[in-house]
Design an enzyme around this catalytic site. Structure first.
Site, PDB file in Angstrom:
ATOM      1  N   LYS A 261      42.569  37.431  30.429  1.00 42.88           N
ATOM      2  CA  LYS A 261      42.159  37.251  31.737  1.00 42.88           C
ATOM      3  C   LYS A 261      42.066  35.739  32.376  1.00 42.88           C
ATOM      4  CE  LYS A 261      38.910  40.955  32.404  1.00 42.88           C
ATOM      5  NZ  LYS A 261      37.376  41.132  32.925  1.00 42.88           N
TER       6      LYS A 261
ATOM      7  N   ASP B 279      35.762  42.262  39.057  1.00 45.59           N
ATOM      8  CA  ASP B 279      34.597  42.583  38.288  1.00 45.59           C
ATOM      9  C   ASP B 279      33.451  42.573  39.110  1.00 45.59           C
ATOM     10  OD1 ASP B 279      36.037  43.482  36.179  1.00 45.59           O
ATOM     11  OD2 ASP B 279      35.703  41.555  35.124  1.00 45.59           O
TER      12      ASP B 279
END
Ligand code: NAP
Length: 279
Positions: free
Chosen positions: A70, A107
């Protein structure tokens, strides 16, 4: 023959076989009668940059990136969304028509949406919020709570330096409390959030005494395996409203699917059933 293009997307990670994302996206591809596939992309960290460059060559519309990529994947992006920049990590890549790679992080959006889905009148500034943990999930959740208007976030983590680093970065709304103060940190809160892995399948339950938690507080857990962690069970039994981590996972997938497949998909009981069948 239909002229509808065949759209390819996937999730790049290492390991990645456990990911529920293929179930979610392939469910939507079928539901909306689209042509395409969402596949697992197991890519070793040493090959990450080659793997990302390969998206263009292989005709992918984009992909999700998960652990451990990520942060590193950001380096290969031609453009990064401001929220992803703030988070210091991306979870979604969209390949542009000219081949440029754009990075996003959904997210935080997924987290806030999951809370609003559970409690339509939820307000981030309704009172203090205690967040337990200071890892990757906490970063996304704390930042999105601040962006929603949270005024006081009591942050406590087993390793205090990590909580302090988040507070230094995200500003005065974040107040760091020591790990031993976590039980007292529940006094008077409007919300409690667990972002640690404690309570996840295979892990011990979160060591937290709920005595001081008002029964009016909303209790949320980022974990979705199991759907109800010991923390959520205990909170529910004492009268608190609880939200599990599945809504965060499902909601972060919606804008990514829209960017790749052109349809903003719905979270339906059938999707919940398809996911539950994988646990
Ligand atoms: P991470 O970056 O590795 O952070 C792990 C966190 O758990 C850290 O705060 C760590 O504290 C804490 N922790 C680990 N062992 C502990 C222990 N024995 N006692 C107390 N605290 C402990 O992991 P992450 O990516 O943030 O993920 C955390 C959880 O969130 C996982 O269960 C994951 O499945 C879930 N998650 C859910 C979603 C979703 O979409 N619902 C998305 C992301 C993550 P230290 O700093 O002291 O190590």
């Amino acid at each position: 023959m239909s002229s509808q293009p065949f759209v390819l997307a996937g999730v790049m990670g290492h390991p990645v076989a456990h990911s529920r994302s293929p179930v979610i996206h392939n469910h939507w591809i079928e539901q909306y009668k689209l042509k395409g596939a969402y596949v697992l992309l197991p890519v070793d960290p040493a090959n990450l940059q080659d793997g990302l460059r390969g998206l263009r060559a292989l005709g992918f519309a984009g992909c999700n990136v998960t652990l451990p990529h990520k942060i590193e994947a950001m380096k290969a992006m031609d453009w990064v969304h401001p929220v992803a920049k703030q988070m210091g990590a991306i979870n979604t890549i969209v390949v542009q028509p000219d081949g440029a790679l754009h990075g996003f992080n959904n997210d935080g959006f997924g987290y806030i949406q999951s809370i609003k889905d559970a409690k339509a009148d939820w307000q981030a500034n309704a009172g203090p919020i205690t967040v337990i943990g200071a890892g990757g999930a906490a970063r996304a959740i704390v930042l999105s709570l601040i962006n929603e208007g949270a005024k006081e976030i009591r942050l406590t983590n087993r390793t205090p330096g990590k909580a302090q680093a988040l507070a230094d970065e995200f500003g005065p709304a974040v107040k760091v409390l020591s790990w031993s103060e976590r039980h007292d940190a529940l006094s008077g809160v409007a919300m409690l959030v667990n972002t640690t892995n404690q309570g996840m399948h295979g892990q011990p339950k979160l060591d937290l005494d709920l005595k001081q938690l008002p029964t009016t507080a909303l209790v949320s857990d980022a974990i979705y395996i199991p759907l109800e962690t010991p923390l959520l069970t205990e909170s529910r039994l004492r009268g608190n409203k609880v939200v599990n981590g599945l809504g965060m996972l499902l909601n972060q997938a919606r804008p990514a699917f829209q960017a790749w497949f052109g349809v903003l998909p719905e979270i339906t009981p059938a999707l919940h059933k398809a996911i539950a069948a994988t646990f």
